[in-house]
Design a protein around this motif. Structure first.
Motif, mmCIF file in Angstrom:
data_model
loop_
_atom_site.group_PDB
_atom_site.id
_atom_site.type_symbol
_atom_site.label_atom_id
_atom_site.label_comp_id
_atom_site.label_asym_id
_atom_site.label_seq_id
_atom_site.Cartn_x
_atom_site.Cartn_y
_atom_site.Cartn_z
ATOM 1 N N TRP A 1 0.824 -1.208 0.000
ATOM 2 C CA TRP A 1 0.000 0.000 0.000
ATOM 3 C C TRP A 1 0.859 1.259 0.000
ATOM 4 O O TRP A 1 0.544 2.237 -0.677
ATOM 5 N N LEU A 2 1.953 1.232 0.762
ATOM 6 C CA LEU A 2 2.794 2.424 0.910
ATOM 7 C C LEU A 2 3.941 2.457 -0.090
ATOM 8 O O LEU A 2 4.700 3.432 -0.133
ATOM 9 N N GLY A 3 4.071 1.403 -0.905
ATOM 10 C CA GLY A 3 5.184 1.284 -1.837
ATOM 11 C C GLY A 3 5.409 2.477 -2.746
ATOM 12 O O GLY A 3 6.560 2.912 -2.926
ATOM 13 N N PRO A 4 4.357 3.060 -3.344
ATOM 14 C CA PRO A 4 4.577 4.174 -4.293
ATOM 15 C C PRO A 4 4.897 5.510 -3.627
ATOM 16 O O PRO A 4 5.235 6.472 -4.320
ATOM 17 N N LEU A 5 4.775 5.592 -2.314
ATOM 18 C CA LEU A 5 4.874 6.890 -1.653
ATOM 19 C C LEU A 5 6.316 7.276 -1.359
ATOM 20 O O LEU A 5 7.148 6.432 -1.010
ATOM 21 N N ASP A 6 6.588 8.555 -1.469
ATOM 22 C CA ASP A 6 7.905 9.113 -1.160
ATOM 23 C C ASP A 6 7.945 9.413 0.332
ATOM 24 O O ASP A 6 7.658 10.535 0.776
ATOM 25 N N ILE A 7 8.283 8.407 1.141
ATOM 26 C CA ILE A 7 8.220 8.531 2.591
ATOM 27 C C ILE A 7 9.517 8.012 3.211
ATOM 28 O O ILE A 7 10.327 7.369 2.543
ATOM 29 N N LYS A 8 9.682 8.269 4.486
ATOM 30 C CA LYS A 8 10.849 7.778 5.216
ATOM 31 C C LYS A 8 10.559 6.369 5.712
ATOM 32 O O LYS A 8 9.689 6.162 6.566
ATOM 33 N N ARG A 9 11.291 5.403 5.174
ATOM 34 C CA ARG A 9 11.235 4.023 5.661
ATOM 35 C C ARG A 9 12.470 3.803 6.522
ATOM 36 O O ARG A 9 13.580 3.818 6.027
ATOM 37 N N GLU A 10 12.260 3.624 7.795
ATOM 38 C CA GLU A 10 13.388 3.532 8.720
ATOM 39 C C GLU A 10 13.526 2.103 9.237
ATOM 40 O O GLU A 10 12.706 1.625 10.018
ATOM 41 N N HIS A 11 14.586 1.443 8.773
ATOM 42 C CA HIS A 11 14.914 0.104 9.258
ATOM 43 C C HIS A 11 15.669 0.239 10.573
ATOM 44 O O HIS A 11 16.667 0.950 10.658
ATOM 45 N N ASP A 12 15.189 -0.464 11.613
ATOM 46 C CA ASP A 12 15.788 -0.338 12.936
ATOM 47 C C ASP A 12 15.991 -1.731 13.522
ATOM 48 O O ASP A 12 15.023 -2.479 13.734
ATOM 49 N N VAL A 13 17.259 -2.073 13.783
ATOM 50 C CA VAL A 13 17.570 -3.405 14.312
ATOM 51 C C VAL A 13 17.048 -3.588 15.726
ATOM 52 O O VAL A 13 17.055 -4.706 16.254
ATOM 53 N N ARG A 14 16.574 -2.531 16.360
ATOM 54 C CA ARG A 14 15.986 -2.665 17.701
ATOM 55 C C ARG A 14 14.581 -3.267 17.646
ATOM 56 O O ARG A 14 14.009 -3.570 18.698
ATOM 57 N N PHE A 15 14.038 -3.432 16.448
ATOM 58 C CA PHE A 15 12.773 -4.152 16.288
ATOM 59 C C PHE A 15 13.119 -5.623 16.041
ATOM 60 O O PHE A 15 13.546 -5.991 14.949
ATOM 61 N N ASP A 16 12.931 -6.445 17.036
ATOM 62 C CA ASP A 16 13.192 -7.882 16.933
ATOM 63 C C ASP A 16 11.881 -8.556 16.528
ATOM 64 O O ASP A 16 11.179 -9.151 17.350
ATOM 65 N N THR A 17 11.548 -8.465 15.239
ATOM 66 C CA THR A 17 10.204 -8.828 14.791
ATOM 67 C C THR A 17 10.181 -9.894 13.699
ATOM 68 O O THR A 17 9.210 -9.997 12.949
ATOM 69 N N MET A 18 11.244 -10.675 13.600
ATOM 70 C CA MET A 18 11.235 -11.776 12.645
ATOM 71 C C MET A 18 10.288 -12.877 13.155
ATOM 72 O O MET A 18 9.693 -12.753 14.230
ATOM 73 N N ASN A 19 10.146 -13.969 12.380
ATOM 74 C CA ASN A 19 9.204 -15.013 12.786
ATOM 75 C C ASN A 19 9.724 -15.848 13.955
ATOM 76 O O ASN A 19 9.077 -16.785 14.401
ATOM 77 N N HIS A 20 10.905 -15.507 14.459
ATOM 78 C CA HIS A 20 11.427 -16.049 15.707
ATOM 79 C C HIS A 20 12.309 -14.965 16.314
ATOM 80 O O HIS A 20 12.932 -14.185 15.600
ATOM 81 N N SER A 21 12.339 -14.888 17.633
ATOM 82 C CA SER A 21 13.148 -13.852 18.283
ATOM 83 C C SER A 21 14.630 -14.095 18.040
ATOM 84 O O SER A 21 15.101 -15.229 18.067
#
Length: 322
Positions: A241-261
């Motif tokens: 949904w947000l793919g076409p938008l010119d926005i700030k996508r911030e990848h943060d390794v402090r989010f431990d959100t994979m399918n396993h911790s």
């Protein structure tokens, strides 16, 4: 004659005293709807009288039977930070719920007051994208907020740290989480996705164990609700949904959100795949020692997202990253 009048007067008095309030109540419900039910179930096509004011909204996707997980969250991470400036709701789809289930959820809500019940959503994994669409649309319509944290009910979040950092951003447009950019589209198994026809990989998206959206992005989604495509996974869907938008996508390794911790780090903002016992342990650690982990450890490698290369090359896992 006088005795009959007295008996008649007594009957009228009894009607006025006991039956009239009940009669008026029935008329009110027929005309306006049950005021108790209205507090807890999303009302179709009804504008709110006044929006709830908050800085940070927290929407937790949960299922009807996960009351132990909800209670663990209520007793632990949802108590952190400035609770007066955080709006919290556990979101349940009730389209398939029977009357006993609805009664049980209403009893829980009478006590806790923090459920958001979606009458047009069947609660299952395959309808999770629809659930997220409905809850974000409801949020945009009913709450005046700056940011929303979407989390699963088995995630533990540091609301105090997140709110402090978000307040320093001055309301900037933000899509914040742990991003995946090289995910292949499953063609078989429980995650099979035959609706994705755009390319052979998903567009970059923040993993669904927990991510943050600014209010303007939620409004964009709500304004285009009738035109948005739903895909198998809700986090993939939000990324699309947000793919076409010119926005700030911030990848943060402090989010431990994979399918396993990935383990435990005192720097983590969101830790996914947590049991009720693990939530309470982290909470007690924070209260008694001011840190998340009894001992920090790493079970899986992480990566810093490289936005300068093609998505298929974005996410090379390395040691030494939390």
């Amino acid at each position: 004659m006088l005795r009959r009048l007295r008996r008649h007067s007594s009957t009228v008095f009894v009607f006025l005293l006991f039956l009239l309030p009940m009669y008026l109540g029935i008329l009110y419900v027929l005309k306006c709807g049950d005021p108790f039910i209205d507090n807890y179930i999303v009302q179709r096509d009804r504008e709110p009288l006044e929006k709830y004011q908050t800085f940070l909204a927290v929407l937790v996707t949960t299922s009807s039977n996960n009351i132990e997980k909800r209670d663990a969250a209520r007793e632990t991470w949802l108590t952190h930070g400035n609770t007066s400036s955080v709006f919290k709701r556990f979101v349940v789809g009730i389209a398939s719920a029977d009357s006993s289930e609805i009664s049980r959820l209403n009893r829980e809500n009478r006590e806790k007051g923090d459920l958001l019940l979606l009458p047009d959503v069947h609660d299952s994994y395959i309808t999770l994208s629809l659930k997220v669409l409905h809850m974000l649309t409801w949020l945009d319509r009913n709450v005046d907020f700056k940011y929303v944290l979407k989390v699963d009910d088995d995630s533990f979040a540091r609301l105090d740290v997140m709110e402090k950092e978000l307040r320093q951003r001055n309301g900037e447009t933000l899509y914040w989480g742990f991003f995946h950019g090289d995910a292949k589209v499953p063609k078989e198994g429980p995650l099979e996705d035959r609706d994705w026809l755009l390319c052979d990989r998903y567009v970059p998206y923040a993993l669904g164990g927990g991510y943050v959206l600014s209010a303007d992005l939620v409004h964009y989604i709500a304004a285009n609700v009738d035109s948005l495509k739903l895909y198998r996974s809700e986090d993939v869907t939000v990324g699309a949904w947000l793919g076409p938008l010119d926005i700030k996508r911030e990848h943060d390794v402090r989010f431990d959100t994979m399918n396993h911790s990935r383990g435990c780090s005192n720097q983590y903002l969101v830790t996914h795949k947590q049991s009720e016992k693990e939530m309470r342990k982290k909470h007690n650690q924070l209260k008694t020692r001011g840190r998340l982990c009894e001992t920090e450890y790493r079970k899986a490698k992480s990566y810093v997202y490289d936005w300068e290369v093609l998505p298929s090359q974005c996410c090379k896992k390395k040691r030494g990253i939390i």
